[in-house]
Motif scaffolding. Sequence first.
Motif, PDB file in Angstrom:
ATOM      1  N   ARG A  59       0.815  -1.218   0.000  1.00  0.00           N
ATOM      2  CA  ARG A  59       0.000   0.000   0.000  1.00  0.00           C
ATOM      3  C   ARG A  59       0.847   1.266   0.000  1.00  0.00           C
ATOM      4  NH1 ARG A  59      -5.406  -0.964   3.506  1.00  0.00           N
ATOM      5  NH2 ARG A  59      -6.250  -2.494   2.062  1.00  0.00           N
ATOM      6  N   ASP A  60       2.142   1.131  -0.191  1.00  0.00           N
ATOM      7  CA  ASP A  60       3.042   2.285  -0.222  1.00  0.00           C
ATOM      8  C   ASP A  60       2.924   2.959  -1.593  1.00  0.00           C
ATOM      9  OD1 ASP A  60       5.137   4.122  -0.305  1.00  0.00           O
ATOM     10  OD2 ASP A  60       6.543   2.789   0.730  1.00  0.00           O
ATOM     11  N   VAL A  61       2.078   3.968  -1.658  1.00  0.00           N
ATOM     12  CA  VAL A  61       1.777   4.647  -2.916  1.00  0.00           C
ATOM     13  C   VAL A  61       3.021   5.316  -3.480  1.00  0.00           C
ATOM     14  CG1 VAL A  61       0.352   6.412  -4.018  1.00  0.00           C
ATOM     15  CG2 VAL A  61      -0.595   5.016  -2.189  1.00  0.00           C
ATOM     16  N   GLN A  62       3.801   5.947  -2.620  1.00  0.00           N
ATOM     17  CA  GLN A  62       4.997   6.639  -3.088  1.00  0.00           C
ATOM     18  C   GLN A  62       5.987   5.653  -3.713  1.00  0.00           C
ATOM     19  OE1 GLN A  62       6.989   9.022  -0.150  1.00  0.00           O
ATOM     20  NE2 GLN A  62       8.077  10.179  -1.697  1.00  0.00           N
ATOM     21  N   ALA A  63       6.171   4.495  -3.098  1.00  0.00           N
ATOM     22  CA  ALA A  63       7.082   3.489  -3.661  1.00  0.00           C
ATOM     23  C   ALA A  63       6.556   2.977  -5.002  1.00  0.00           C
ATOM     24  CB  ALA A  63       7.269   2.328  -2.686  1.00  0.00           C
ATOM     25  N   LYS A  64       5.258   2.795  -5.106  1.00  0.00           N
ATOM     26  CA  LYS A  64       4.663   2.349  -6.374  1.00  0.00           C
ATOM     27  C   LYS A  64       4.871   3.396  -7.472  1.00  0.00           C
ATOM     28  CE  LYS A  64       1.038  -0.730  -4.726  1.00  0.00           C
ATOM     29  NZ  LYS A  64      -0.404  -1.002  -4.772  1.00  0.00           N
ATOM     30  N   PHE A  65       4.677   4.667  -7.100  1.00  0.00           N
ATOM     31  CA  PHE A  65       4.860   5.746  -8.067  1.00  0.00           C
ATOM     32  C   PHE A  65       6.317   5.819  -8.526  1.00  0.00           C
ATOM     33  CE2 PHE A  65       5.732  10.154  -9.227  1.00  0.00           C
ATOM     34  CZ  PHE A  65       4.726  10.389 -10.161  1.00  0.00           C
ATOM     35  N   LYS A  66       7.243   5.766  -7.574  1.00  0.00           N
ATOM     36  CA  LYS A  66       8.666   5.798  -7.921  1.00  0.00           C
ATOM     37  C   LYS A  66       9.059   4.581  -8.739  1.00  0.00           C
ATOM     38  CE  LYS A  66      10.208   8.730  -4.145  1.00  0.00           C
ATOM     39  NZ  LYS A  66      11.045   8.851  -2.944  1.00  0.00           N
ATOM     40  N   HIS A  67       8.454   3.437  -8.460  1.00  0.00           N
ATOM     41  CA  HIS A  67       8.711   2.218  -9.234  1.00  0.00           C
ATOM     42  C   HIS A  67       8.322   2.443 -10.698  1.00  0.00           C
ATOM     43  CE1 HIS A  67       7.494  -1.841 -10.750  1.00  0.00           C
ATOM     44  NE2 HIS A  67       8.701  -2.126 -10.292  1.00  0.00           N
ATOM     45  N   ALA A  68       7.155   3.011 -10.918  1.00  0.00           N
ATOM     46  CA  ALA A  68       6.704   3.294 -12.284  1.00  0.00           C
ATOM     47  C   ALA A  68       7.649   4.263 -12.976  1.00  0.00           C
ATOM     48  CB  ALA A  68       5.282   3.852 -12.269  1.00  0.00           C
ATOM     49  N   THR A  69       8.116   5.261 -12.234  1.00  0.00           N
ATOM     50  CA  THR A  69       9.048   6.241 -12.783  1.00  0.00           C
ATOM     51  C   THR A  69      10.379   5.582 -13.160  1.00  0.00           C
ATOM     52  OG1 THR A  69       8.003   7.976 -11.471  1.00  0.00           O
ATOM     53  CG2 THR A  69      10.189   8.441 -12.312  1.00  0.00           C
ATOM     54  N   GLN A  70      10.869   4.693 -12.305  1.00  0.00           N
ATOM     55  CA  GLN A  70      12.124   3.982 -12.606  1.00  0.00           C
ATOM     56  C   GLN A  70      11.976   3.123 -13.855  1.00  0.00           C
ATOM     57  OE1 GLN A  70      14.375   5.835 -10.544  1.00  0.00           O
ATOM     58  NE2 GLN A  70      15.516   4.185 -11.451  1.00  0.00           N
ATOM     59  N   LEU A  71      10.838   2.487 -14.004  1.00  0.00           N
ATOM     60  CA  LEU A  71      10.597   1.692 -15.213  1.00  0.00           C
ATOM     61  C   LEU A  71      10.738   2.571 -16.454  1.00  0.00           C
ATOM     62  CD1 LEU A  71       7.560  -0.474 -14.037  1.00  0.00           C
ATOM     63  CD2 LEU A  71       9.852  -1.329 -14.624  1.00  0.00           C
ATOM     64  N   ALA A  72      10.181   3.771 -16.384  1.00  0.00           N
ATOM     65  CA  ALA A  72      10.283   4.700 -17.518  1.00  0.00           C
ATOM     66  C   ALA A  72      11.735   5.117 -17.748  1.00  0.00           C
ATOM     67  CB  ALA A  72       9.403   5.920 -17.278  1.00  0.00           C
ATOM     68  N   TYR A  73      12.482   5.412 -16.674  1.00  0.00           N
ATOM     69  CA  TYR A  73      13.897   5.773 -16.811  1.00  0.00           C
ATOM     70  C   TYR A  73      14.687   4.669 -17.505  1.00  0.00           C
ATOM     71  CZ  TYR A  73      13.632   9.781 -13.598  1.00  0.00           C
ATOM     72  OH  TYR A  73      13.345  10.975 -12.996  1.00  0.00           O
ATOM     73  N   LEU A  74      14.303   3.430 -17.236  1.00  0.00           N
ATOM     74  CA  LEU A  74      15.010   2.286 -17.823  1.00  0.00           C
ATOM     75  C   LEU A  74      14.518   1.969 -19.235  1.00  0.00           C
ATOM     76  CD1 LEU A  74      15.167   0.080 -14.625  1.00  0.00           C
ATOM     77  CD2 LEU A  74      17.138   0.951 -15.912  1.00  0.00           C
ATOM     78  N   GLY A  75      13.566   2.750 -19.727  1.00  0.00           N
ATOM     79  CA  GLY A  75      13.053   2.522 -21.078  1.00  0.00           C
ATOM     80  C   GLY A  75      12.037   1.393 -21.146  1.00  0.00           C
ATOM     81  N   ARG A  76      11.567   0.961 -20.021  1.00  0.00           N
ATOM     82  CA  ARG A  76      10.566  -0.114 -19.963  1.00  0.00           C
ATOM     83  C   ARG A  76       9.180   0.543 -19.919  1.00  0.00           C
ATOM     84  NH1 ARG A  76      13.350  -3.864 -15.420  1.00  0.00           N
ATOM     85  NH2 ARG A  76      11.293  -4.831 -15.399  1.00  0.00           N
TER      86      ARG A  76
END
Length: 190
Positions: A59-76
């Motif tokens: 339920r950690d919304v901030q971690a989920k949001f940052k996870h999505a952002t990292q995926l984008a940084y990695l080109g995924r």
Amino acid sequence: MKILIRRLPLILGFVVCLMHKGAWAAEPAAQNKNNTETQQAQNLATLNQLEARVGKYPRDVQAKFKHATQLAYLGRNTEAVQALQALIQQYPEIPESYNNLAVLYAKHGQYEEARATLEAALRANPSYVQAYQNLGSIYLQLAARVYARAIRLNAQDKFSKQRLQQIQAILAPSFTTEAANPQVKGNTNQ
């Protein structure tokens, strides 16, 4: 921290600049490659840490949001889109998820999807300034496409040419062709 979607023309301009410096070009290019590889490794390590965090605290919304952002940084990007869509489903009141999803849509020339997503962000939070800014860039990009189409249909259309040039000047320096991405900003602070 706000990010600006990076533009290929800017990267190409940097590469051309390095090539004109003759013998000096090889060394900075090699350093740049090492820096890119180092950054990618750091992004991957961060992604792994975030995945562990989300696994432990679903339920950690901030971690989920940052996870999505990292995926984008990695080109995924496909995974990033899916992660942001899931966040929007779970937490429709958070406009930053809509905004970053719109950034990914815009990055791939999906301006209508980006527009609709930014409008949804504004319904979630009518005072979210960044969504208004990005929506303005999307509208400019859509207008540029319309004027470019008018020019293709009538090469003598001076009005459309003038309007297209005006829009290109607003979107400059990153706007170089009809297919270029708008200057849409993502948000990684959330």
